[in-house]
Design an enzyme around this catalytic site. Structure first.
Site, PDB file in Angstrom:
ATOM      1  N   TYR A   1     -17.646   5.924   8.186  1.00 57.76           N
ATOM      2  CA  TYR A   1     -16.820   6.298   7.032  1.00 57.76           C
ATOM      3  C   TYR A   1     -16.472   7.782   7.045  1.00 57.76           C
ATOM      4  O   TYR A   1     -15.364   8.177   6.661  1.00 57.76           O
ATOM      5  CB  TYR A   1     -17.522   5.902   5.727  1.00 57.76           C
TER       6      TYR A   1
ATOM      7  N   ASN B   1      -6.383   0.961  -1.621  1.00 54.88           N
ATOM      8  CA  ASN B   1      -6.674   1.933  -0.571  1.00 54.88           C
ATOM      9  C   ASN B   1      -7.753   2.917  -1.000  1.00 54.88           C
ATOM     10  O   ASN B   1      -7.872   3.245  -2.172  1.00 54.88           O
ATOM     11  CB  ASN B   1      -5.393   2.674  -0.170  1.00 54.88           C
ATOM     12  N   VAL B   2      -8.528   3.389  -0.020  1.00 55.84           N
ATOM     13  CA  VAL B   2      -9.589   4.362  -0.285  1.00 55.84           C
ATOM     14  C   VAL B   2      -9.180   5.754   0.190  1.00 55.84           C
ATOM     15  O   VAL B   2      -9.961   6.682   0.094  1.00 55.84           O
ATOM     16  CB  VAL B   2     -10.909   3.913   0.377  1.00 55.84           C
TER      17      VAL B   2
ATOM     18  N   HIS C   1     -10.812  -0.300  -5.044  1.00 58.37           N
ATOM     19  CA  HIS C   1     -11.832  -0.363  -3.977  1.00 58.37           C
ATOM     20  C   HIS C   1     -12.487   0.992  -3.731  1.00 58.37           C
ATOM     21  O   HIS C   1     -13.063   1.230  -2.657  1.00 58.37           O
ATOM     22  CB  HIS C   1     -11.206  -0.907  -2.681  1.00 58.37           C
TER      23      HIS C   1
ATOM     24  N   CYS D   1     -25.035   8.561  -4.648  1.00 57.10           N
ATOM     25  CA  CYS D   1     -26.366   8.144  -4.198  1.00 57.10           C
ATOM     26  C   CYS D   1     -26.434   6.626  -4.149  1.00 57.10           C
ATOM     27  O   CYS D   1     -25.959   5.947  -5.057  1.00 57.10           O
ATOM     28  CB  CYS D   1     -27.423   8.673  -5.161  1.00 57.10           C
TER      29      CYS D   1
ATOM     30  N   ASN E   1       6.903  -5.725   2.661  1.00 54.90           N
ATOM     31  CA  ASN E   1       5.997  -5.996   3.778  1.00 54.90           C
ATOM     32  C   ASN E   1       6.833  -6.437   4.977  1.00 54.90           C
ATOM     33  O   ASN E   1       7.747  -7.245   4.806  1.00 54.90           O
ATOM     34  CB  ASN E   1       5.000  -7.109   3.402  1.00 54.90           C
TER      35      ASN E   1
HETATM   36  N1  APR Z   1       4.739  -0.959   5.376  1.00 56.15           N
HETATM   37  C1  APR Z   1       4.436  -2.009   4.575  1.00 56.15           C
HETATM   38  N2  APR Z   1       3.513  -2.950   4.899  1.00 56.15           N
HETATM   39  C2  APR Z   1       2.909  -2.818   6.094  1.00 56.15           C
HETATM   40  C3  APR Z   1       3.194  -1.755   6.992  1.00 56.15           C
HETATM   41  C4  APR Z   1       4.158  -0.791   6.579  1.00 56.15           C
HETATM   42  N3  APR Z   1       4.476   0.241   7.335  1.00 56.15           N
HETATM   43  N4  APR Z   1       2.410  -1.899   8.106  1.00 56.15           N
HETATM   44  C5  APR Z   1       1.662  -3.037   7.901  1.00 56.15           C
HETATM   45  N5  APR Z   1       1.978  -3.580   6.703  1.00 56.15           N
HETATM   46  C6  APR Z   1       1.397  -4.774   6.069  1.00 56.15           C
HETATM   47  C7  APR Z   1       0.863  -5.807   7.020  1.00 56.15           C
HETATM   48  O1  APR Z   1       1.868  -6.717   7.413  1.00 56.15           O
HETATM   49  C8  APR Z   1      -0.221  -6.481   6.182  1.00 56.15           C
HETATM   50  O2  APR Z   1       0.313  -7.580   5.439  1.00 56.15           O
HETATM   51  O3  APR Z   1       0.291  -4.332   5.319  1.00 56.15           O
HETATM   52  C9  APR Z   1      -0.654  -5.389   5.202  1.00 56.15           C
HETATM   53  C10 APR Z   1      -2.035  -4.807   5.450  1.00 56.15           C
HETATM   54  O4  APR Z   1      -2.959  -5.825   5.216  1.00 56.15           O
HETATM   55  P1  APR Z   1      -4.533  -5.547   5.380  1.00 56.15           P
HETATM   56  O5  APR Z   1      -4.775  -4.821   6.631  1.00 56.15           O
HETATM   57  O6  APR Z   1      -5.203  -6.858   5.160  1.00 56.15           O
HETATM   58  O7  APR Z   1      -4.860  -4.526   4.195  1.00 56.15           O
HETATM   59  P2  APR Z   1      -5.080  -4.822   2.639  1.00 56.15           P
HETATM   60  O8  APR Z   1      -4.260  -5.959   2.166  1.00 56.15           O
HETATM   61  O9  APR Z   1      -4.909  -3.530   1.937  1.00 56.15           O
HETATM   62  O10 APR Z   1      -6.622  -5.225   2.638  1.00 56.15           O
HETATM   63  C11 APR Z   1      -7.252  -5.488   1.409  1.00 56.15           C
HETATM   64  O11 APR Z   1      -9.372  -5.659   2.491  1.00 56.15           O
HETATM   65  O12 APR Z   1     -10.678  -4.840   4.187  1.00 56.15           O
HETATM   66  C12 APR Z   1     -10.530  -4.877   2.820  1.00 56.15           C
HETATM   67  O13 APR Z   1     -11.206  -3.292   1.190  1.00 56.15           O
HETATM   68  C13 APR Z   1     -10.317  -3.482   2.240  1.00 56.15           C
HETATM   69  O14 APR Z   1      -8.720  -2.750   0.569  1.00 56.15           O
HETATM   70  C14 APR Z   1      -8.891  -3.538   1.721  1.00 56.15           C
HETATM   71  C15 APR Z   1      -8.689  -5.021   1.442  1.00 56.15           C
END
Ligand code: APR
Length: 280
Positions: free
Chosen positions: A69, A104-105, A121, A129, A244
């Protein structure tokens, strides 16, 4: 981006007064912050979340998890908000009742001009702690480094998935001790199997219940309960617009699906909604 979908989405945005902008990892992809599930580049394509993102993983090997992290935090520290983040800030500036909800973090919404997004998240910038939950100071940063983390010091834990350039400080790093109780400090993120912060979740559900438009950006909508937020808005009759590049489980509930990257689509959407406002 142009076309009838953008025009339709722009009409919805221009007519909105209480929009919600709901974001996921795709929002920061163009800033160089890896998503989680994108093929090849997604963190969970390359690393086992059970080994890095659960309370049990931290108990089993705090140095491995903390190191990972910390390296992600340094990667985010080097990243810059992209035009998509700025477009979200422009929407919030134009419509004061806008609520930005993020999974997002990273801190790119704040650096992009949205002072207080609702964080479902947690944050990479809010360590605490692991026992008494006392907030802990951020460690003084090591020199900026090349790419995303290699938790096992460069050795790929999962069959040699392609990786980015190794870091100057790869691998395990002992977490600091809590100044109060001496227990290990943990990252301020929500791990798998943990409850979301109740105040943030309540604020998100309230905003989605009262919104007149929900813009969902860059999420695969696979992780619950966060993925419920767009469904709450749709169930209560608010139009949902998705940004997306690929289809997601949300497609069916969306009034408009805008297929493209957030950093291009959101500025185009704001320009189309308010032609007089130059953004990005
Ligand atoms: N613009 C828009 N969307 C995009 C782009 C971009 N440039 N690049 C990728 N994507 C899309 C992908 O197609 C996908 O559907 O963003 C999405 C990312 O999905 P994930 O990686 O699953 O991320 P997220 O949905 O935020 O995950 C949710 O999962 O791992 C846990 O806690 C973590 O907050 C996270 C949660």
């Amino acid at each position: 981006m142009t076309g009838p979908e953008l025009a339709e989405a722009a009409l919805l945005l221009a007519a909105a007064r209480r929009p919600v902008v709901f974001t996921g990892a795709g929002m920061s992809a163009e800033s160089g912050v890896p998503t989680f599930r994108d093929a090849q580049t997604g963190l969970w394509q390359r690393y086992d979340p059970q080994e890095l993102a659960t309370p049990a993983a931290f108990r089993a090997d705090p140095a491995l998890v903390w190191g990972w992290y910390e390296t992600r935090r340094r990667g985010v520290r080097r990243a810059l908000p992209n035009p998509g983040h700025r477009a979200v800030a422009a929407i919030a500036a134009r419509l004061p009742e806008t609520v930005v909800i993020t999974q997002n973090v990273d801190d790119l919404h704040e650096r992009g001009g949205v002072p207080a997004p609702v964080r479902l998240h947690g944050s990479l910038f809010a360590p605490r702690c692991s026992a008494c939950a006392r907030p802990a100071p951020l460690p003084s940063d090591l020199p900026p480094s090349a790419g995303p983390p290699e938790p096992h010091g460069g050795a790929e834990p999962h069959g040699g998935a392609e990786s980015h350039a190794p870091e100057a400080h790869d691998g395990p790093l002992d977490p600091p001790a809590c100044a109060d109780c001496g227990a290990p400090v943990r990252p301020g993120v929500v791990w798998f199997g943990e409850a979301l912060p109740s105040a943030a979740l309540a604020a998100a559900v309230e905003a989605a219940s009262g919104c007149d438009l929900l813009l969902t950006v860059g999420t695969s909508a696979l992780v619950h309960p966060a993925a419920e937020i767009p469904l709450v808005a749709a169930r209560l009759g608010a139009p949902v617009v998705q940004v997306n590049p690929v289809p997601t489980p949300l497609d069916a509930i969306c009034a408009v699906n805008l297929r493209g990257p957030a950093g291009e689509v959101l500025p185009a959407l704001v320009r189309a909604a308010w032609p007089d406002d130059a953004v990005g």
